[in-house]
Design a protein around this motif. Structure first.
Motif, mmCIF file in Angstrom:
data_model
loop_
_atom_site.group_PDB
_atom_site.id
_atom_site.type_symbol
_atom_site.label_atom_id
_atom_site.label_comp_id
_atom_site.label_asym_id
_atom_site.label_seq_id
_atom_site.Cartn_x
_atom_site.Cartn_y
_atom_site.Cartn_z
ATOM 1 N N PHE A 230 0.834 -1.202 0.000
ATOM 2 C CA PHE A 230 0.000 0.000 0.000
ATOM 3 C C PHE A 230 0.869 1.253 0.000
ATOM 4 C CE2 PHE A 230 -2.127 3.298 2.563
ATOM 5 C CZ PHE A 230 -3.201 3.565 1.725
ATOM 6 N N LEU A 231 2.002 1.178 0.715
ATOM 7 C CA LEU A 231 2.903 2.334 0.762
ATOM 8 C C LEU A 231 3.689 2.484 -0.528
ATOM 9 C CD1 LEU A 231 4.247 2.022 4.412
ATOM 10 C CD2 LEU A 231 2.684 3.730 3.507
ATOM 11 N N GLY A 232 3.550 1.536 -1.431
ATOM 12 C CA GLY A 232 4.250 1.621 -2.702
ATOM 13 C C GLY A 232 5.602 0.935 -2.698
ATOM 14 N N LEU A 233 5.818 0.032 -1.748
ATOM 15 C CA LEU A 233 7.115 -0.626 -1.641
ATOM 16 C C LEU A 233 7.196 -1.911 -2.449
ATOM 17 C CD1 LEU A 233 7.466 1.458 0.568
ATOM 18 C CD2 LEU A 233 8.571 -0.258 1.967
#
Lengths: 587, 312
Positions: A230-233
Motif C-alpha cells: 500500500f505504501l508503494g514498496l
C-alpha cells in the motif's frame, strides 16, 4: 503448512485426525476452512478463474463502475478489479508462506533448543528475542527497503525473522513445561537420545499450540505485506491486494467503493486464519470446560424449617447439599451434612482430603467457588437461615459476625499491599471506625498475636514476613471485628511443626478470651485433641459421627473413625496426648 | 534501583549499537544506485560520481560508519540527502506529531481495554462476546483499510471531520482532536482487540487467587476487592501489553500518517525509504529504539511501583 517442514510428524499421529474433525464440526472453523480453501484455489487456478489477464487494460474503463464484463469495475488504469484480486491471492499467499516458514523454522528450532537444554544458550537466545521484539517491524522493513529491492518477498524474509520470537517464546515455554514430565524423564532414563526425545515426545506436545501460532502469524504477515505494498514498496508490475488498495486510495474521490474489494479480500482471508486458530484453541481447551451448564434446579424453599429452639445454639446446619455443575449434571460434593455448634464451643470438622469439609465451610461463608451452589438444606446462624442469602446480605455478616482463617497463609494475603492496610481495611469497612483508630487497634492486635515488632510488621509487605507470622496476621484480621463465629480451614497445616503448636495455642487463647464459636476444619487429630470440644467426622460428603472429643478418642463408634484414628495414632502419638508441650514451646 | 537503571541502560546501548550497525551495513551496503535514484535516469556518470563523492558514499563502508558514529554520539545525525535539512531538525519537527497521535491512541486503548476486560472478567455475558468479536475483527481489518473506510464515511460522506492534515495542539486543541480523531480511530481497534483480551485474562487470574476469597470473607466491599486488590494485581500483565502495543503503534503510524497526510515520523520514514534517503532512515531507527527503551523503562518502573515484590 510450513510448520510441517520443521516438525517431522511422528509416523502415527494420534489426535491429528480428531483435531481436524473437531475443527470442521465447529461451525466457525468450517466456514474459515472453506474460505481458506477458496483462497488457495483462487491462487492456484488464477488464470482459469480470472476473466482478464492481470494487466489487461481497457482505456475507456478507467474507474468504470461494475458491469459490462468488469465484475467489480475497473481500476485507475482501466484494469479489471476482479481479475487482479484473483491474481493477487498468489502473491499474498506466497508472501505469507515465506514469512511463516522463516519465523517458524527459526523460532521453533531455537525454542526447542533453549527450552530443552536451557543454560547460557537460553539466556543469549532470549536476549536476542527480546531485542527483536523491541523493534517496530514496519520501520525496520522501511529502513531496509532500498537495499532489499522492490521484491516484497525479500522483505517478508526479514519480517519472518522479526516474527520468530513469537514462535521461540511459545516453544520454549511449552518445552520448559513438559521437559520434567515423568514420561520425558522415563524416555531419558531408558536411553533415548535427546534428538529422539525432542522428535517423539516434545514435538507432539507443542504441535497444536504451534499450529495456532502459525495461523496468527499468517494473518499478521498478510496485513503487513499489504501495508508495505500500500505504501508503494512492492513491485508495481505484480498485482497485489495492497497495491490495489493504493490505486483505489489514489482514486478515492472518484470511486470511493473501489477501496472495498482489496480490503475485504485481506480482511476475510486474515479472519479465516484467526477463526481457524480459535477453533483449534477451543478444541484444546474443551477438556477443562463445561460446554453448557446443567439446568439449575429450583431453589429450595426458603427458609427451610424453623430456627433452633435453643438460643445457645449459634450455628445449625441441616441436611446441607452443595453441588458443582459438570457435563453430566450437578456433582454433589456435600451430600446432606448436619452440624450444630453452641456459643463458645469449638467444633472440629475432621476427614480426609475430598471429604467435603472445606466445601461445607465455604458454604457457611457463602463463598463457594465459581459455579458451586447450595442445592438444598439450611444453615441457621443466630436464628436466621443464611443458606442462599443474597450476596449483599451475606456481605454484612462476613467479617463482622462470621470470620475466616484460611489454610495457606502466604497466598491469602494480597501481595501488593502492606500488612497494615490489609489489617485496617476490614475494620474501617466493617466497623466504620477512622483510619487512625483502626491503626491503633491493628498495632494492638499484632502485639496480641505475638508479633515481636508490631510496627515493623504493620509496614511490611506479605513477602517480607514468614509463613507463621502471616498466619498470625490472618488470625488477627479475622478476629479484628470480634466475630461470633470463626471458621478456620486447616489453619496450621501449612506451617512448621513448632509454629503449628504456637498458632494453635494462640487460637485457643483467643477463643477463650472472646468466647467465640469456632468451626475448625482439619485432618489432624492432634489438633482436634488440643482445642476442640466436639468433633464431627466427615467422609464422602457426609457426617459419619459426631461426639465429644473425649468419647471420640475413648470410644469411636463408626468404623471409619476407628480407621482414621488407627492411622493417626501410629504417627503422631506424642502430639495427641501432650498438649502441654505447646505451652512450653511458645513460652 | 541504580543498578537496575545502569543495567537497563547498558543493555539498551548494546541493542542500539547492534541494530544501528546492522542497519548501517545493510542499508549503506545495499545503496548502490542512491545517486542514480536521486538524480534520475538522465544523469551522466560524472554527475553520479560527483554526488557519490559529495555524500561520502564512495568511501569504504567501515570508514563511513566510523564517521557516522562519531557524529551521531554528538547528536549530529547528518544532512538529509533529499530534503535539504539536517536530520535532527527533520526528526525533531516530526516526532511531536507522531508522539501526540500514538500517546492519544495508547491512552484510548488502555482505558477501553481496561473497561471491557474488567467487565468481561467479572460479568462475562455481552462484554465477553464483544471482546471475542473485536478480537477477530480488530485483528483482521488492516488499520490503513479501516482508515480509508473512516475517511470515506466520516470525511467524504458525512463531512464531519477533515479527511487529511494535522493541526498542532498548541494552535487549536479542538482542531488537533478533530485532525487526529480518524487516524487514532483507525489505529486503536487492533490494539483494543489484543489488550482487552489480556486484561480479561489477567483479571480472571487475579480474581481466582486465594486472597480474593479471604478478602471477601473479611467483609471487604466487592468494589474494593475488584478495583483495589484484583486490578492492582492484574496491572503488571496489562502494562506489559501496553508496552508492546506502543511498539506496534509506532509502526502502524507509518501507514496511517500516509493515509491521512499527517506530517509525522512515519510519513517521513516512508518518504525516505522510497527515495533512499539513508541518513534520515538511520535517524529514524535511532529515534525509534530510544523511544522503545524509554517506554520499556517507564513500564518497568510502573510495574515496580505496582508490585512490591519487584525490586529494581
Amino acid at each position: 503448512m510450513s510448520a510441517a517442514s520443521t516438525t517431522p510428524a511422528p509416523a502415527s499421529a494420534p489426535g491429528r485426525e480428531s483435531i481436524v474433525r473437531s475443527v470442521l464440526t465447529n461451525p466457525l472453523g468450517l466456514v474459515a476452512a472453506l474460505l481458506l480453501l477458496l483462497v488457495i484455489v483462487a491462487a492456484v487456478f488464477a488464470p482459469l478463474i480470472a476473466p482478464f489477464a492481470a494487466d489487461d487494460l481497457q482505456i475507456f474503463k478507467i474507474n468504470a463502475p461494475p458491469g459490462d464484463g468488469y465484475l467489480l469495475g475497473g481500476d485507475g488504469s482501466g484494469r479489471d478489479i476482479f481479475s487482479r484480486l484473483v491474481y493477487g491471492t498468489q502473491n499474498t499467499l506466497v508472501g505469507a508462506l515465506i514469512a511463516l516458514s522463516v519465523a517458524a523454522a527459526i523460532g521453533v528450532t531455537a525454542g526447542l533448543f533453549a527450552g530443552y537444554f536451557g543454560g547460557r544458550r537460553e539466556v543469549v537466545m532470549s536476549w536476542v528475542a527480546d531485542g527483536l521484539m523491541a523493534l517496530p517491524a514496519l520501520i525496520v522493513l522501511l529502513a531496509f527497503y532500498q537495499s532489499l529491492g522492490s521484491s516484497i518477498h525479500v522483505s517478508m524474509i526479514i519480517f519472518g525473522v522479526m516474527l520468530s520470537p513469537g514462535f521461540y517464546r511459545l516453544t520454549r515455554n511449552l518445552v520448559n513445561g513438559v521437559k520434567h514430565e515423568l514420561y520425558v524423564d522415563a524416555a531419558r532414563v531408558s536411553g533415548l537420545s535427546d534428538m529422539r526425545i525432542i522428535a517423539r515426545h516434545i514435538l507432539l506436545v507443542i504441535r497444536a499450540p504451534v499450529i495456532i501460532q502459525v495461523s496468527i502469524v499468517a494473518g499478521i504477515s498478510i496485513v503487513i505485506q499489504a501495508g508495505l505494498e500500500f505504501l508503494g514498496l512492492g513491485d508495481p508490475a505484480v498485482p497485489t491486494w495492497g497495491g490495489m488498495l493504493q490505486d483505489a486510495f489514489a482514486n478515492m474521490f472518484v470511486v470511493p467503493t473501489a477501496i472495498l474489494w482489496p480490503g475485504l479480500a485481506i480482511s476475510v482471508t486474515v479472519a479465516s486464519f484467526v477463526l481457524l486458530a480459535n477453533a483449534i484453541r477451543d478444541r484444546l481447551q474443551q477438556g477443562d470446560r463445561v460446554a453448557t451448564a446443567p439446568k439449575i434446579p429450583a431453589p429450595a424453599p426458603h427458609p427451610v424449617g424453623t430456627a433452633p429452639n435453643d438460643a445457645a445454639v449459634l450455628l445449625d446446619v441441616r441436611e446441607l447439599v452443595v453441588g458443582y455443575p459438570t457435563k453430566s449434571g450437578w456433582t454433589e460434593v456435600v451430600k446432606g451434612v448436619s452440624l450444630q455448634l453452641r456459643r463458645g464451643e469449638v467444633l472440629g470438622l475432621v476427614g480426609e482430603s475430598g471429604s467435603g469439609k472445606t466445601q461445607t465451610a465455604f458454604a457457611i461463608l457463602g463463598l463457594l467457588s465459581t459455579g458451586g451452589r447450595i442445592l438444598s438444606g439450611s444453615i441457621w446462624f443466630d436464628g436466621r437461615d443464611i443458606a442462599n442469602l443474597p450476596e449483599s446480605e451475606m456481605q454484612k455478616l462476613r467479617g463482622k459476625r462470621i470470620a475466616y482463617v484460611p489454610q495457606e497463609p502466604m497466598s491469602n494475603l494480597d501481595p501488593a499491599f502492606r500488612i497494615g492496610f490489609q489489617l485496617t481495611e476490614p475494620m474501617v469497612t466493617v466497623l466504620g471506625i477512622s483510619k487512625a483508630e483502626a491503626k491503633a487497634r491493628a498495632l494492638k492486635l499484632l502485639a496480641r498475636v505475638g508479633m515481636p515488632d508490631p510496627v515493623r510488621t504493620y509496614n511490611a509487605y506479605p513477602h517480607q514476613i514468614s509463613g507463621g507470622m502471616a498466619q498470625r496476621v490472618l488470625i488477627a484480621r479475622a478476629i479484628s471485628c470480634k466475630p461470633d463465629l470463626l471458621i478456620a480451614d486447616e489453619p496450621t497445616t501449612a506451617l512448621d511443626v513448632t509454629v503449628q503448636a504456637e498458632v494453635l495455642e494462640l487460637m485457643r487463647d483467643l477463643q477463650a478470651e472472646m468466647n467465640m464459636s469456632v468451626v475448625l476444619v482439619t485432618h489432624n487429630f492432634g489438633v482436634v485433641a488440643d482445642i476442640c470440644h466436639r468433633v464431627s467426622v466427615m467422609r464422602d460428603g457426609r457426617v459419619v459421627e459426631t461426639s465429644a472429643v473425649q468419647s471420640l478418642f475413648a470410644d469411636p463408634q463408626h468404623d471409619y473413625t476407628k480407621l482414621l484414628l488407627a492411622a493417626v495414632l501410629d504417627d503422631v502419638t506424642p502430639r495427641v496426648y501432650r498438649p502441654v508441650q505447646a505451652k512450653e514451646v511458645s513460652a | 534501583m541504580l543498578s537496575y537503571l545502569s543495567k537497563r541502560l547498558l543493555s539498551s546501548l548494546v541493542l542500539l549499537a547492534l541494530v544501528t550497525t546492522l542497519t548501517f551495513a545493510l542499508v549503506f551496503g545495499g545503496a548502490d544506485n542512491v545517486a542514480q535514484n536521486i538524480l534520475g535516469d538522465n544523469a551522466t556518470d560524472q554527475q553520479i560520481a560527483d554526488l557519490e563523492a559529495k555524500l561520502g558514499i564512495d568511501r569504504p563502508l567501515n570508514e563511513q560508519y566510523g564517521t557516522w558514529v562519531a557524529k551521531a554520539v554528538r547528536g549530529d545525525l547528518g544532512m538529509s540527502w533529499t530534503m535539504g535539512e539536517s536530520v535532527s531538525k527533520i526528526l525533531s519537527g516530526r516526532l511531536p506529531v507522531t508522539l501526540s497521535m500514538v500517546v492519544l491512541a495508547i491512552c484510548i486503548i488502555g482505558i477501553v481495554s481496561a473497561l471491557l476486560g474488567i467487565v468481561a472478567a467479572v460479568r462475562g455475558g455481552w462484554a465477553d462476546r464483544v471482546i471475542q468479536l473485536i478480537s477477530v475483527v480488530g485483528f483482521s481489518l488492516p488499520n490503513f483499510w479501516l482508515g480509508l473506510i473512516l475517511v470515506v464515511v466520516f470525511a467524504l460522506n458525512l463531512r464531519w471531520l477533515p479527511a487529511t492534515g494535522y493541526t498542532d495542539f498548541l494552535n487549536s486543541p479542538t482542531g488537533w482532536l478533530a485532525s487526529l480523531a480518524l487516524p487514532v480511530g483507525a489505529l486503536v481497534l487492533s490494539g483494543i482487540a489484543s489488550a482487552s483480551q489480556q486484561v480479561r485474562g489477567a483479571m480472571i487470574d487475579a480474581l481466582r487467587q486465594d486472597y480474593v476469597r479471604t478478602l471477601r470473607a473479611g467483609g471487604i466491599k466487592p468494589s474494593s476487592v475488584l478495583f483495589r486488590h484484583a486490578l492492582r494485581n492484574a496491572m503488571p500483565a496489562a502494562l506489559t501489553v501496553l508496552s508492546l502495543q506502543f511498539i506496534g503503534l509506532l509502526g502502524g503510524a507509518a501507514i496511517i500518517e500516509r493515509v491521512f497526510a499527517i506530517p509525522g515520523l512515519g510519513s517521513v520514514t516512508v518518504q525516505a525509504a522510497l527515495s533512499g534517503d539513508i541518513p534520515v532512515l538511520m535517524g529514524v531507527v535511532v529515534t525509534m529504539i530510544i523511544l522503545v527503551v524509554i517506554v520499556n523503562i517507564a513500564i518497568d518502573l510502573a510495574n515496580a511501583w505496582v508490585n512490591p515484590k519487584v525490586r529494581l
